[in-house]
Design a protein around this motif. Structure first.
Motif, PDB file in Angstrom:
ATOM      1  N   GLY A  71       0.790  -1.218   0.316  1.00 28.00           N
ATOM      2  CA  GLY A  71       0.103   0.241  -0.431  1.00 28.00           C
ATOM      3  C   GLY A  71       0.878   1.276   0.093  1.00 28.00           C
ATOM      4  N   LYS A  72       2.700   1.152   0.268  1.00 29.00           N
ATOM      5  CA  LYS A  72       2.760   2.278   0.125  1.00 29.00           C
ATOM      6  C   LYS A  72       3.838   2.384  -0.828  1.00 29.00           C
ATOM      7  CE  LYS A  72       4.360   1.095   5.088  1.00 29.00           C
ATOM      8  NZ  LYS A  72       4.761   0.687   5.700  1.00 29.00           N
ATOM      9  N   LYS A  73       3.473   3.130  -1.899  1.00 31.97           N
ATOM     10  CA  LYS A  73       4.182   3.309  -3.420  1.00 31.97           C
ATOM     11  C   LYS A  73       5.658   2.452  -3.818  1.00 31.97           C
ATOM     12  CE  LYS A  73       2.941   5.425  -8.315  1.00 31.97           C
ATOM     13  NZ  LYS A  73       2.891   6.796  -8.597  1.00 31.97           N
ATOM     14  N   ASP A  74       6.157   3.597  -2.909  1.00 29.31           N
ATOM     15  CA  ASP A  74       7.859   3.086  -2.814  1.00 29.31           C
ATOM     16  C   ASP A  74       7.731   1.574  -2.776  1.00 29.31           C
ATOM     17  OD1 ASP A  74       8.087   5.943  -3.101  1.00 29.31           O
ATOM     18  OD2 ASP A  74       9.059   6.221  -1.243  1.00 29.31           O
ATOM     19  N   GLU A  75       7.458   1.345  -2.193  1.00 29.18           N
ATOM     20  CA  GLU A  75       7.380  -0.434  -1.504  1.00 29.18           C
ATOM     21  C   GLU A  75       6.978  -1.096  -2.626  1.00 29.18           C
ATOM     22  OE1 GLU A  75       6.504  -1.417   1.848  1.00 29.18           O
ATOM     23  OE2 GLU A  75       7.963  -0.005   3.243  1.00 29.18           O
ATOM     24  N   ASP A  76       6.560  -1.067  -3.170  1.00 32.52           N
ATOM     25  CA  ASP A  76       5.438  -2.038  -4.079  1.00 32.52           C
ATOM     26  C   ASP A  76       5.763  -1.397  -5.585  1.00 32.52           C
ATOM     27  OD1 ASP A  76       4.111  -2.377  -2.453  1.00 32.52           O
ATOM     28  OD2 ASP A  76       2.232  -1.357  -2.332  1.00 32.52           O
ATOM     29  N   LEU A  77       6.742  -0.011  -5.955  1.00 33.20           N
ATOM     30  CA  LEU A  77       6.648  -0.167  -7.822  1.00 33.20           C
ATOM     31  C   LEU A  77       7.011  -0.667  -8.133  1.00 33.20           C
ATOM     32  CD1 LEU A  77       9.570   3.351  -7.162  1.00 33.20           C
ATOM     33  CD2 LEU A  77       6.540   3.273  -8.772  1.00 33.20           C
ATOM     34  N   ASP A  78       8.312  -2.287  -7.293  1.00 32.94           N
ATOM     35  CA  ASP A  78       9.081  -3.040  -9.179  1.00 32.94           C
ATOM     36  C   ASP A  78       7.177  -3.730  -9.225  1.00 32.94           C
ATOM     37  OD1 ASP A  78       8.560  -3.895  -5.899  1.00 32.94           O
ATOM     38  OD2 ASP A  78       9.646  -5.869  -6.512  1.00 32.94           O
ATOM     39  N   ILE A  79       6.062  -4.101  -8.104  1.00 35.02           N
ATOM     40  CA  ILE A  79       5.478  -4.762  -9.115  1.00 35.02           C
ATOM     41  C   ILE A  79       4.157  -4.441  -8.974  1.00 35.02           C
ATOM     42  CG2 ILE A  79       5.414  -6.967  -7.395  1.00 35.02           C
ATOM     43  CD1 ILE A  79       3.509  -5.705  -5.561  1.00 35.02           C
ATOM     44  N   ILE A  80       4.109  -2.579  -9.808  1.00 36.65           N
ATOM     45  CA  ILE A  80       2.740  -2.379 -10.160  1.00 36.65           C
ATOM     46  C   ILE A  80       2.534  -2.622 -11.673  1.00 36.65           C
ATOM     47  CG2 ILE A  80       2.585   0.036 -11.379  1.00 36.65           C
ATOM     48  CD1 ILE A  80       3.439   1.344  -8.692  1.00 36.65           C
ATOM     49  N   CYS A  81       2.045  -3.264 -12.261  1.00 41.82           N
ATOM     50  CA  CYS A  81       1.859  -3.939 -13.462  1.00 41.82           C
ATOM     51  C   CYS A  81       2.165  -3.199 -14.764  1.00 41.82           C
ATOM     52  CB  CYS A  81       0.350  -4.796 -13.728  1.00 41.82           C
ATOM     53  SG  CYS A  81       0.585  -5.683 -15.357  1.00 41.82           S
ATOM     54  N   PRO A  82       2.589  -3.201 -15.398  1.00 40.98           N
ATOM     55  CA  PRO A  82       3.903  -4.497 -15.475  1.00 40.98           C
ATOM     56  C   PRO A  82       4.588  -3.883 -14.974  1.00 40.98           C
ATOM     57  CG  PRO A  82       4.626  -3.125 -17.898  1.00 40.98           C
ATOM     58  CD  PRO A  82       3.036  -2.525 -17.219  1.00 40.98           C
ATOM     59  N   CYS A  83       5.039  -5.091 -13.966  1.00 41.63           N
ATOM     60  CA  CYS A  83       6.425  -5.698 -13.474  1.00 41.63           C
ATOM     61  C   CYS A  83       7.417  -5.982 -13.170  1.00 41.63           C
ATOM     62  CB  CYS A  83       5.832  -6.620 -11.762  1.00 41.63           C
ATOM     63  SG  CYS A  83       6.198  -8.097 -13.106  1.00 41.63           S
ATOM     64  N   ASP A  84       8.329  -5.443 -13.186  1.00 48.39           N
ATOM     65  CA  ASP A  84      10.388  -5.189 -13.253  1.00 48.39           C
ATOM     66  C   ASP A  84      10.255  -7.149 -13.065  1.00 48.39           C
ATOM     67  OD1 ASP A  84       9.669  -2.730 -12.186  1.00 48.39           O
ATOM     68  OD2 ASP A  84      11.716  -3.372 -10.740  1.00 48.39           O
ATOM     69  N   TYR A  85       9.494  -7.379 -13.423  1.00 49.98           N
ATOM     70  CA  TYR A  85      10.102  -9.514 -13.421  1.00 49.98           C
ATOM     71  C   TYR A  85       9.396  -9.751 -14.268  1.00 49.98           C
ATOM     72  CZ  TYR A  85      10.809  -8.138  -8.798  1.00 49.98           C
ATOM     73  OH  TYR A  85      11.150  -6.753  -7.411  1.00 49.98           O
ATOM     74  N   ARG A  86       8.587  -9.466 -15.624  1.00 49.82           N
ATOM     75  CA  ARG A  86       7.745  -9.558 -16.428  1.00 49.82           C
ATOM     76  C   ARG A  86       9.031  -9.921 -17.545  1.00 49.82           C
ATOM     77  NH1 ARG A  86       3.590  -5.955 -20.501  1.00 49.82           N
ATOM     78  NH2 ARG A  86       6.026  -5.908 -20.495  1.00 49.82           N
ATOM     79  N   ASP A  87      10.026  -9.662 -17.953  1.00 47.16           N
ATOM     80  CA  ASP A  87      10.374  -9.467 -19.140  1.00 47.16           C
ATOM     81  C   ASP A  87      10.880 -10.908 -18.615  1.00 47.16           C
ATOM     82  OD1 ASP A  87       8.770  -7.513 -19.625  1.00 47.16           O
ATOM     83  OD2 ASP A  87      10.152  -6.896 -21.401  1.00 47.16           O
ATOM     84  N   PRO A  88      11.908 -11.211 -17.866  1.00 51.24           N
ATOM     85  CA  PRO A  88      12.718 -12.459 -17.170  1.00 51.24           C
ATOM     86  C   PRO A  88      12.019 -13.662 -17.433  1.00 51.24           C
ATOM     87  CG  PRO A  88      12.810 -10.636 -15.794  1.00 51.24           C
ATOM     88  CD  PRO A  88      12.105 -10.207 -16.594  1.00 51.24           C
ATOM     89  N   ASP A  89      10.264 -13.491 -16.765  1.00 46.26           N
ATOM     90  CA  ASP A  89      10.049 -14.138 -16.755  1.00 46.26           C
ATOM     91  C   ASP A  89       9.073 -15.210 -17.919  1.00 46.26           C
ATOM     92  OD1 ASP A  89      10.522 -14.858 -14.043  1.00 46.26           O
ATOM     93  OD2 ASP A  89       8.409 -13.462 -13.118  1.00 46.26           O
TER      94      ASP A  89
END
Lengths: 172, 93
Positions: A62-80
């Motif tokens: 719920g804190k944007k700074d901590e959740d930035l990496d999982i805002i869709c599309p997430c930082d992990y999408r392309d490697p996955d």
């Protein structure tokens, strides 16, 4: 899955937008439309309760700074997509899954754990080598798709994957 | 909302840690329902404050990565993710 406050009209609209944005950028939504619309319901629900569409299959703080990496599309999408043929929640899939030559299996979580993230945040640094500080413009990198651009500020929206400005990091 | 109970065949204690928005969590819950086993589930995203923290700490003892769905069977076996075959096998179904 149904959520009070998430209308079917809205689900349809967001689904269509995500679909066209994905195809324009060379990505694909999961062809299992029923499953995908369930994810879209979660995406909309998260946008409503947090103010940003965090991954429906991950716990947002719920804190944007901590959740930035999982805002869709997430930082992990392309490697996955590369390693497993789908992103973690399977909203996005690669060509093989789309064409049915690869069967979807659960994607292991790539995001570091809570304790690992705390350590990473405590030691994060920006590169500053002497020769690179001579560049006429800073280089910004989209953490979602890797798009690079040299300009004073990152763009408001990534032209490739549509991630917002706050997903860019200073690269050089 | 905290822990919800679903009645069914007793296969020992079955706990599902889930998110209310997660498609794979939903599939897992429907599988357990379909198998007709007794289980408890908790939507961690609907918890706040200390209740969320305590639940996450309990879950991370089994699954340090803290991902969903996490299924704990009989306080000894853990399955992370919607692995249908593993879930059926662990429950003898």
């Amino acid at each position: 899955m149904n959520f009070a406050g998430v209308s079917e009209i809205e689900v349809e609209e967001v689904y269509k937008r995500l679909f066209s944005e994905a195809e324009e950028g060379g990505y694909h939504l999961n062809p299992d439309v029923e499953f995908t619309k369930n994810l879209v319901r979660g995406y909309i629900r998260n946008e409503q309760r947090y103010g940003y569409p965090s991954c429906p299959c991950r716990l947002a703080s719920g804190k944007k700074d901590e959740d930035l990496d999982i805002i869709c599309p997430c930082d992990y999408r392309d490697p996955d997509l590369e390693d497993h043929g789908a992103c973690y929640c399977a909203l996005y899939v690669n060509d093989a899954v789309l064409e049915g030559t690869k069967v979807l299996a659960p994607v292991p979580e790539r995001r570091p754990s809570r304790s690992e993230r705390a350590k990473i945040n405590a030691t994060r640094t920006v590169p500053t080598s002497a020769s690179l500080t001579q560049l006429p413009y800073p280089v910004w990198r989209c953490k979602v798709c890797g798009y690079l651009c040299a300009r004073e500020q990152p763009p408001g929206i990534c032209p490739v994957c549509k991630a917002k400005k706050d997903r860019f990091e200073k690269f050089l | 909302m905290a822990v919800e109970h679903v009645d069914g065949k007793n296969k020992g204690k079955v706990v599902l840690y889930a998110l209310s928005t997660c498609g794979w969590c939903n599939k897992t819950k429907e599988l357990l329902r379909g198998l007709g086993v007794s289980f408890d589930y908790v939507y961690v995203d609907l918890l706040d404050g200390q209740e969320r923290e305590d639940t996450l700490n309990a879950m991370e003892k089994w699954n340090p990565r803290g991902s969903f769905p996490t299924i704990v069977i009989g306080d000894k076996k853990i399955i992370v993710g919607f692995h249908e075959d593993q879930i059926r096998e662990a429950l003898g179904e």
